[in-house]
Design a protein around this motif. Structure first.
Motif, PDB file in Angstrom:
ATOM      1  N   UNK A 190       0.829  -1.205   0.000  1.00 35.02           N
ATOM      2  CA  UNK A 190       0.000   0.000   0.000  1.00 35.02           C
ATOM      3  C   UNK A 190       0.865   1.257   0.000  1.00 35.02           C
ATOM      4  N   UNK A 191       1.926   1.252   0.742  1.00 36.56           N
ATOM      5  CA  UNK A 191       2.799   2.430   0.794  1.00 36.56           C
ATOM      6  C   UNK A 191       3.454   2.695  -0.556  1.00 36.56           C
ATOM      7  N   UNK A 192       3.902   1.624  -1.198  1.00 32.28           N
ATOM      8  CA  UNK A 192       4.487   1.788  -2.532  1.00 32.28           C
ATOM      9  C   UNK A 192       3.446   2.309  -3.523  1.00 32.28           C
ATOM     10  N   UNK A 193       2.227   1.777  -3.410  1.00 31.54           N
ATOM     11  CA  UNK A 193       1.167   2.211  -4.313  1.00 31.54           C
ATOM     12  C   UNK A 193       0.826   3.678  -4.096  1.00 31.54           C
ATOM     13  N   UNK A 194       0.822   4.101  -2.836  1.00 30.82           N
ATOM     14  CA  UNK A 194       0.453   5.477  -2.526  1.00 30.82           C
ATOM     15  C   UNK A 194       1.504   6.480  -2.983  1.00 30.82           C
ATOM     16  N   UNK A 195       2.727   6.023  -3.175  1.00 31.17           N
ATOM     17  CA  UNK A 195       3.801   6.942  -3.577  1.00 31.17           C
ATOM     18  C   UNK A 195       4.330   6.612  -4.965  1.00 31.17           C
ATOM     19  N   UNK A 196       3.541   5.888  -5.748  1.00 35.33           N
ATOM     20  CA  UNK A 196       4.012   5.457  -7.068  1.00 35.33           C
ATOM     21  C   UNK A 196       4.373   6.652  -7.945  1.00 35.33           C
ATOM     22  N   UNK A 197       5.550   6.573  -8.540  1.00 35.14           N
ATOM     23  CA  UNK A 197       5.993   7.552  -9.541  1.00 35.14           C
ATOM     24  C   UNK A 197       7.102   6.890 -10.339  1.00 35.14           C
ATOM     25  N   UNK A 198       6.810   6.542 -11.579  1.00 38.05           N
ATOM     26  CA  UNK A 198       7.795   5.895 -12.434  1.00 38.05           C
ATOM     27  C   UNK A 198       8.265   6.877 -13.505  1.00 38.05           C
ATOM     28  N   UNK A 199       9.511   6.761 -13.886  1.00 41.20           N
ATOM     29  CA  UNK A 199      10.063   7.632 -14.926  1.00 41.20           C
ATOM     30  C   UNK A 199      10.852   6.774 -15.910  1.00 41.20           C
ATOM     31  N   UNK A 200      10.112   6.037 -16.775  1.00 42.95           N
ATOM     32  CA  UNK A 200      10.802   5.140 -17.706  1.00 42.95           C
ATOM     33  C   UNK A 200      11.708   5.879 -18.676  1.00 42.95           C
ATOM     34  N   UNK A 201      11.366   7.126 -18.995  1.00 50.74           N
ATOM     35  CA  UNK A 201      12.189   7.934 -19.893  1.00 50.74           C
ATOM     36  C   UNK A 201      12.751   9.098 -19.089  1.00 50.74           C
ATOM     37  N   UNK A 202      14.073   9.168 -18.937  1.00 54.33           N
ATOM     38  CA  UNK A 202      14.668  10.243 -18.124  1.00 54.33           C
ATOM     39  C   UNK A 202      14.314  11.634 -18.630  1.00 54.33           C
ATOM     40  N   UNK A 203      13.976  11.742 -19.906  1.00 55.91           N
ATOM     41  CA  UNK A 203      13.663  13.050 -20.480  1.00 55.91           C
ATOM     42  C   UNK A 203      12.173  13.391 -20.398  1.00 55.91           C
ATOM     43  N   UNK A 204      11.387  12.473 -19.879  1.00 55.10           N
ATOM     44  CA  UNK A 204       9.944  12.694 -19.786  1.00 55.10           C
ATOM     45  C   UNK A 204       9.553  12.879 -18.321  1.00 55.10           C
ATOM     46  N   UNK A 205       8.425  13.533 -18.079  1.00 57.30           N
ATOM     47  CA  UNK A 205       7.975  13.694 -16.690  1.00 57.30           C
ATOM     48  C   UNK A 205       7.594  12.352 -16.091  1.00 57.30           C
TER      49      UNK A 205
END
Length: 665
Positions: A396-411
């Motif tokens: 749940x904690x990981x889900x609540x703070x999810x933020x992935x950045x697969x492309x370093x140049x993208x948000x």
């Protein structure tokens, strides 16, 4: 003097003098009368020419009428005064002149004039069934429906629309007939050969509670005309409202015999609201008869949830197991409804929900992951396998703070609503109002407490998407937990708060204001919330809030707290494309303002797809369900066809009962 007296006596007494005097008076009076009647005669001649069979005469008269009415208020008044006694052709010509002058749709216009011209235009327009002409008539009919009036012209419009050659217009005529409670017209429309028309008549009759039409509606369950799906599903929906227990056998038979998958799904959504024999057994039979290698449909799983079909547990477990195994044949809606069914049936699903979160967490499955996060939070205390409670909390904690950045140049990529659902789940497990704690290594210094549930709420509220903060504020604010108000105060601290307690993120402060407004229960809390929010809005010596979006959030919160002077501001925000629609809509809903319903359901430029988007994607569906539970719902787990059908019923219900839909906080 004698001669002069004789002369005067002669003029006074001679007969010709009296005749001269009388003639002079008559001429004077005639001239005055002519001057008085001349404008009226001119208006009469002008009106005659306005409806001349000669197009040139008519065109010249129109130009003259516009010019004279523009120059002379008296000429304008004479034109308007001629409307009530005019025949239809003359009335239409006068309206044409007034429209050119911009003088027809005025605040003081007699509503009968508006209704009359609309009825005339509906009857006299292009009667083609081609989409442009038919859609034009349908929109005109919609305007008539939304007027909310009932008079001879409205009734005439209904007669015209009910006999229209275009099915889409006749289908909408059923809504007007239901609003007017015209059972005879609805009975005629129920016998229409077009399924869309008959189905619309059935649902409209149900929404109007016209029980006298039950028998012809029952007959529609075996409809064999053009396009049977809307007719049969509309009839079932009407019967579920008019006589759920008495009609249960007929609804079950229609469900069992439905040959079309679309029809079956619609009927399942109806059946899930009919807990009377033999409907539950029929839904269970459909679940058990699912072909090998396939999974129960979302509609049957929804029925298992709502009808509390404990015997459906094996099927629910099968779907959850396949979801954990990432079976490619499963649809998001099936997993979503299986999770909901497991929770409703009190089946242990914590580990399944956790595994689904790990396997699928991404922006592609927002509805399924929201459901998984909610189920995980509710069932986290249930020991179900070797997995520990702490592992579930970590998920749940990981889900609540999810933020992935697969492309370093993208948000970064976020999951706003699922993450908010996870944060709410964490907070409900352990409601806290503080996400700072003293640093044991630095006396007097406060540090972030990453284990505090308040931290995760603050984290999702700070996301770029305002949906996350609004979702959290709504669910926490309405949770009834006493700590909710304290959490709102933390997210929106006083302006004089020390630096470590200030909230620098605009979205987090906005969510805090909404949470304060939604969670304030006592008069003392309301006064505190108003003071805190208003101090932020107006500011001190440095001035008030300057960010327009944050100012708008404060205005929304104050409206919820009863500050009606912000109503127009919030309504304007709702109509502004850039402002968060859920936020403004929630404020109007919580304030009991029907402007939200008009915006969502009475926009003639909108579509049924827009209604679905507002309810599901914007998230206002759950808000409407709470403040106006009598409204039909658009089910997020339904397929596209069923959602659009539900959106149509939601809109029709509102159009029939507009003005009487009660909204409560």
């Amino acid at each position: 003097m004698g001669a002069m007296g004789e002369l005067i006596r002669y003029f006074r007494e001679h007969p010709w003098q009296r005749r001269l005097f009388t003639s002079s008076v008559a001429l004077t009076l005639g001239a005055l009368l002519g001057l008085m009647l001349y404008p009226r005669v001119q208006t009469h001649l002008l009106l005659r020419d306005l409806v001349s069979h000669d197009a040139n005469v008519q065109s010249a008269a129109f130009r003259r009428a516009v010019l004279e009415a523009h120059r002379s208020p008296d000429a304008l008044r004479r034109l308007e005064g001629a409307m009530d006694g005019a025949d239809d052709a003359t009335f239409t010509a006068i309206v044409r002149v007034l429209r050119r002058l911009g003088r027809f749709h005025t605040p003081d216009r007699n509503p009968l004039h508006i209704d009359r011209i609309r009825a005339l235009e509906l009857a006299g327009g292009d009667r083609s069934t081609a989409p442009p002409a038919a859609e034009s008539r349908r929109l005109l009919l919609a305007t008539i429906i939304l007027s909310g009036r009932d008079n001879e012209y409205i009734r005439a419009a209904l007669r015209t629309a009910a006999a229209d050659p275009a099915p889409r217009v006749r289908a909408q005529a059923a809504v007007l007939a239901a609003r007017l409670r015209d059972a005879d017209t609805l009975r005629t429309l129920l016998g229409d050969a077009e399924g869309a028309v008959a189905g619309s008549a059935a649902t409209a009759a149900g929404f109007a509670d016209l029980t006298a039409l039950r028998d012809p509606i029952v007959n529609l369950l075996t409809f064999d005309g053009n396009d049977p799906v809307p007719a049969i599903s509309g009839a079932a929906a009407a019967l579920a409202r008019l006589d759920p227990e008495g009609s249960a056998p007929a609804i079950a038979t229609a469900l069992r015999n439905a040959p079309d998958p679309q029809l079956r799904e619609r009927l399942l959504h109806v059946a899930s609201r009919v807990p009377h024999d033999p409907v539950p057994a029929t839904v269970l039979d459909l679940i058990r008869s699912t072909p090998n290698g396939q999974f129960p449909s979302a509609g049957t799983l929804l029925g298992a949830e709502r009808l509390a079909l404990q015997d459906a547990a094996p099927a629910v477990r099968t779907v959850l197991g396949a979801a954990v195994a990432q079976d490619p044949n499963l649809l998001e809606a099936q997993v979503l409804t299986a999770l909901r069914a497991a929770d409703a049936l009190r089946l242990p699903a914590r580990d399944d929900a956790k595994a689904i979160c790990h396997a699928y967490w991404s922006p592609r499955f927002p509805l399924m992951l929201e459901s998984a996060a909610r189920v995980l939070g509710r069932q986290i205390e249930r020991e179900q396998s070797d997995d520990s409670r702490e592992e579930a909390l970590t998920t749940l904690r990981l889900a609540a703070t999810y933020a992935a950045q697969p492309d370093p140049n993208a948000p970064p990529v976020h999951t706003p609503v699922p993450s908010a659902a996870a944060a709410v789940g964490l907070w409900l497990l352990d409601p806290q109002t503080e996400y700072l704690r003293p640093d044991p290594n630095s006396p007097g210094v406060m540090k972030l407490d990453a284990e505090s549930s308040a931290f995760y709420v603050q984290s999702v509220a700070s996301q770029d998407s305002t949906l996350a903060g609004d979702y959290a504020a709504w669910h926490i604010g309405r949770s009834g937990r006493a700590e909710a108000f304290g959490l709102g105060l933390m997210l929106l601290p006083e302006m004089s708060a020390p630096p470590e307690r200030r909230v620098w993120n605009n979205n987090a402060r906005s969510a805090g204001a909404m949470l304060l407004a939604l969670s304030a229960r006592t008069e003392e809390q309301k006064a505190t919330a108003i003071e805190r929010i208003r101090s932020r809005l107006e500011g001190g010596i440095l001035g008030g809030e300057t960010d327009p979006y944050v100012r708008g959030a404060y205005q929304c919160a104050l409206l919820i707290l009863g500050e009606r002077q912000y109503r127009d501001d919030v309504h304007g925000l709702l109509l502004t494309g850039g402002f968060p629609q859920r936020r403004a809509g929630t404020a109007l809903a919580a304030a009991g303002d029907a402007a939200l319903l008009d915006w969502a359901l009475a926009d003639l430029n909108g579509s049924l797809g827009d209604v679905v988007y507002t309810c599901v994607n914007v998230g206002l569906g759950e808000v409407l369900a709470a403040v106006a539970p009598q409204l039909p719902r658009v089910e997020p787990a339904a397929g596209e066809d069923t959602r659009l059908w539900q959106a149509r019923m939601l809109q029709d219900y509102y159009w029939i009962h507009r003005g009487s839909v009660a909204m409560k906080r």
